[in-house]
Scaffold this motif. Sequence first.
Motif, PDB file in Angstrom:
ATOM      1  N   THR A   1      -3.251 -11.240   6.115  1.00 42.44           N
ATOM      2  CA  THR A   1      -3.489  -9.805   5.964  1.00 42.44           C
ATOM      3  C   THR A   1      -3.944  -9.412   4.566  1.00 42.44           C
ATOM      4  O   THR A   1      -4.176  -8.240   4.313  1.00 42.44           O
ATOM      5  N   SER A   2      -4.089 -10.372   3.653  1.00 43.34           N
ATOM      6  CA  SER A   2      -4.454 -10.006   2.285  1.00 43.34           C
ATOM      7  C   SER A   2      -5.814  -9.318   2.230  1.00 43.34           C
ATOM      8  O   SER A   2      -6.051  -8.481   1.368  1.00 43.34           O
ATOM      9  N   LEU A   3      -6.720  -9.654   3.135  1.00 37.32           N
ATOM     10  CA  LEU A   3      -8.027  -8.988   3.205  1.00 37.32           C
ATOM     11  C   LEU A   3      -8.116  -8.094   4.443  1.00 37.32           C
ATOM     12  O   LEU A   3      -9.197  -7.668   4.819  1.00 37.32           O
ATOM     13  N   GLY A   4      -6.984  -7.835   5.049  1.00 38.19           N
ATOM     14  CA  GLY A   4      -6.969  -7.062   6.283  1.00 38.19           C
ATOM     15  C   GLY A   4      -6.261  -5.740   6.111  1.00 38.19           C
ATOM     16  O   GLY A   4      -5.998  -5.293   4.997  1.00 38.19           O
ATOM     17  N   SER A   5      -5.945  -5.125   7.243  1.00 39.13           N
ATOM     18  CA  SER A   5      -5.262  -3.842   7.193  1.00 39.13           C
ATOM     19  C   SER A   5      -4.611  -3.546   8.545  1.00 39.13           C
ATOM     20  O   SER A   5      -4.960  -4.137   9.557  1.00 39.13           O
ATOM     21  N   LEU A   6      -3.692  -2.634   8.505  1.00 33.90           N
ATOM     22  CA  LEU A   6      -3.056  -2.084   9.705  1.00 33.90           C
ATOM     23  C   LEU A   6      -2.805  -0.621   9.387  1.00 33.90           C
ATOM     24  O   LEU A   6      -1.992  -0.302   8.514  1.00 33.90           O
ATOM     25  N   ARG A   7      -3.556   0.249  10.049  1.00 34.37           N
ATOM     26  CA  ARG A   7      -3.479   1.676   9.751  1.00 34.37           C
ATOM     27  C   ARG A   7      -3.224   2.464  11.029  1.00 34.37           C
ATOM     28  O   ARG A   7      -3.676   2.084  12.101  1.00 34.37           O
ATOM     29  N   VAL A   8      -2.517   3.578  10.852  1.00 30.75           N
ATOM     30  CA  VAL A   8      -2.205   4.454  11.976  1.00 30.75           C
ATOM     31  C   VAL A   8      -2.664   5.864  11.605  1.00 30.75           C
ATOM     32  O   VAL A   8      -2.361   6.355  10.513  1.00 30.75           O
TER      33      VAL A   8
END
Length: 138
Positions: A60-67
């Motif tokens: 996830t260092s270059l990723g994301s999780l957004r709501v």
Amino acid sequence: MPRGLFRTAVSLLAIGVFVVADAPTASAHAKLLGAQPRQGAVTASAPDRVVLTFDEPVETSLGSLRVYDGSGERVDRGAVVRPRPQQVVVALDRPLRRGTYTVAWRVVSADSDPISGAYVFHVQRPGPHPGGIAAEVL
């Protein structure tokens, strides 16, 4: 070539072929196995976090999780946590109101390819845009 050396070479070649044939094949990409809240779920109360579980470890260092809420405002706290290598979690910033929420995620598979997706869930009942805002946030 001496007979003993020939047999050794053939044996080593056979072992090499067996090792290569028996090696596990690399999987194409990680797949999302499950999410909490689930895709399309209508929850009775507001969740305090979103959890995604994949079929293999993800980065996830270059990723994301957004709501996002129905108006496109982020409602997550931003910091992604990985309780297990196959799982990513983000806490929600405040108690969510009734309506539709869009979860947008991006992770990196074990094969170094980024994968992404989005889905919606609803708190108590769907909001004015029950399809969510995935097209706007991806």
